[in-house]
Design a protein around this motif. Structure first.
Motif, PDB file in Angstrom:
ATOM      1  N   TYR A 102    -139.395 -31.894 -22.060  1.00 29.59           N
ATOM      2  CA  TYR A 102    -139.090 -31.146 -20.833  1.00 29.59           C
ATOM      3  C   TYR A 102    -140.384 -30.625 -20.204  1.00 29.59           C
ATOM      4  O   TYR A 102    -140.547 -30.665 -18.975  1.00 29.59           O
ATOM      5  CB  TYR A 102    -138.155 -29.977 -21.142  1.00 29.59           C
ATOM      6  N   ALA A 103    -141.295 -30.124 -21.032  1.00 29.94           N
ATOM      7  CA  ALA A 103    -142.576 -29.626 -20.529  1.00 29.94           C
ATOM      8  C   ALA A 103    -143.361 -30.747 -19.841  1.00 29.94           C
ATOM      9  O   ALA A 103    -143.970 -30.538 -18.781  1.00 29.94           O
ATOM     10  CB  ALA A 103    -143.397 -29.026 -21.674  1.00 29.94           C
ATOM     11  N   CYS A 104    -143.341 -31.950 -20.433  1.00 26.46           N
ATOM     12  CA  CYS A 104    -144.032 -33.092 -19.825  1.00 26.46           C
ATOM     13  C   CYS A 104    -143.477 -33.401 -18.447  1.00 26.46           C
ATOM     14  O   CYS A 104    -144.241 -33.720 -17.513  1.00 26.46           O
ATOM     15  CB  CYS A 104    -143.926 -34.315 -20.725  1.00 26.46           C
ATOM     16  N   ASN A 105    -142.161 -33.315 -18.285  1.00 31.13           N
ATOM     17  CA  ASN A 105    -141.555 -33.652 -16.997  1.00 31.13           C
ATOM     18  C   ASN A 105    -141.784 -32.574 -15.944  1.00 31.13           C
ATOM     19  O   ASN A 105    -141.635 -32.840 -14.750  1.00 31.13           O
ATOM     20  CB  ASN A 105    -140.061 -33.920 -17.169  1.00 31.13           C
ATOM     21  N   LEU A 106    -142.125 -31.368 -16.366  1.00 31.59           N
ATOM     22  CA  LEU A 106    -142.607 -30.372 -15.409  1.00 31.59           C
ATOM     23  C   LEU A 106    -144.047 -30.690 -15.029  1.00 31.59           C
ATOM     24  O   LEU A 106    -144.409 -30.686 -13.851  1.00 31.59           O
ATOM     25  CB  LEU A 106    -142.525 -28.968 -16.011  1.00 31.59           C
TER      26      LEU A 106
END
Length: 341
Positions: free
Chosen positions: A135-139
């Protein structure tokens, strides 16, 4: 109550645990970054050409010439940067909620107890590190910009943790330095991603309140077109526009559902992932733009959400770790999953 007599609850629903707001569009200058003006949607009327595939009987040169001469008049919505601004700013907030295994509705106490125990076992063994990192990567990679990311000269993402309305800590990412195809270690971004992922994981565990403010800057070029969400018009009798764009109080924006779809595009655990890349977490691996469901109940692997969940909860057949991640990510997505009547 044994697992032999346990059945899926007929009423079973989960609230989404990653809860984004709508994303609003503003315009400004990449260098100055001092003033940001809301981007409005305006109408444009154009005279298009006939370009659709025609029936064989209409391919006679005379008929085709007659068709081409007919005006293809269209009224569409359009959103652009002003001619004195070269940068699109897209901003939204994201709440991260806990109680992953707690259904918002379940009419079978025995099933609820077993489901909660199953999720608790997953959390004790794995935590949310793997999911939170994705999820952090997609932010950080600005996947949520969708078409606005394509062709940009530069894209920068600022993620801030809000406490009492103020930024407690923040992380800045060069979106183009992160891949959209994989979630491997990201060099200079690794430490920031790890810290952001830990915060998201704490939110999913319910250990702390997590509210993030996400701001992406895309340097597109002065006057360039930008791409808000397109509205689905159910009743065409209300107007003759062929394209209607989404606005919030007159400001162009992205639907929260479109933002959420980008954030949960972390599923690389299906059979064709190596060739196709990450897809959004969906019970059947559905990708509407490709007209395909990648997780079919009748596949040999039976890797759709319902088959995996039933085997795990009802039959105590623990899936492979990657498929466990997928099941839990689907619960984070939320939805209505009860047994069909």
């Amino acid at each position: 109550m044994t697992t032999d007599t346990l059945k899926t609850a007929s009423v079973l629903a989960f609230e989404r645990k990653l809860d984004p707001s709508d994303a609003l569009f503003q315009a400004g200058d990449w260098q100055k970054r001092s003033h940001w003006a809301p981007i409005a949607v305006r109408e444009k009327s154009v005279r298009g050409t006939i370009s659709n595939r025609m029936k064989s009987k209409d391919l006679d040169p005379a008929k085709l010439d007659a068709e081409v001469q007919k005006p293809n008049l269209q009224t569409i919505d359009v959103a652009t940067l002003p001619h004195d601004a070269d940068t699109l700013q897209v901003s939204f907030t994201l709440r991260v909620l806990g109680n992953i295994g707690q259904p918002s509705a379940c009419n079978d106490a025995a099933y609820r107890h077993k489901l909660q125990a199953t999720v608790k076992g997953y959390v004790e063994n794995n935590g949310f590190e793997a999911l939170a990192y994705r999820y952090a990567c997609n932010l950080a990679n600005a996947r949520f910009l969708w078409r606005n990311r394509i062709g940009a000269e530069q894209v920068e993402v600022l993620v801030e943790q809000l406490v009492d309305g103020q930024a407690k800590q923040s992380w800045t990412f060069d979106a183009f330095s992160l891949s959209l195809r994989h979630f491997d270690s990201h060099g200079a971004n690794a430490t920031a991603l790890k810290d952001l992922a830990q915060l998201i994981g704490n939110g999913l565990l319910g250990e702390q309140h997590v509210l993030l403010r996400v701001t992406a800057l895309a340097r597109l070029g002065a006057g360039q077109e930008v791409f808000p969400s397109q509205e689905l018009i159910m009743d065409r009798s209300r107007g003759d526009k062929s394209k209607t764009l989404y606005t919030v109080d007159g400001i162009a924006g992205l639907h929260s559902q479109k933002v959420g779809n980008a954030l949960r595009s972390i599923d690389t655990w299906y059979e064709e992932a190596e060739a196709n890349g990450p897809i959004a977490v969906e019970p059947y691996g559905s990708v509407t733009t490709q007209g395909k469901a990648y997780r079919q109940p009748r596949n040999k692997s039976k890797d759709d959400f319902y088959s995996l969940l039933d085997a795990w909860v009802l039959k105590d057949k623990v899936p492979a770790l990657e498929q466990q991640h997928f099941v839990i990510a689907t619960l984070i997505r939320g939805g209505v999953f009860g047994e069909a009547g």
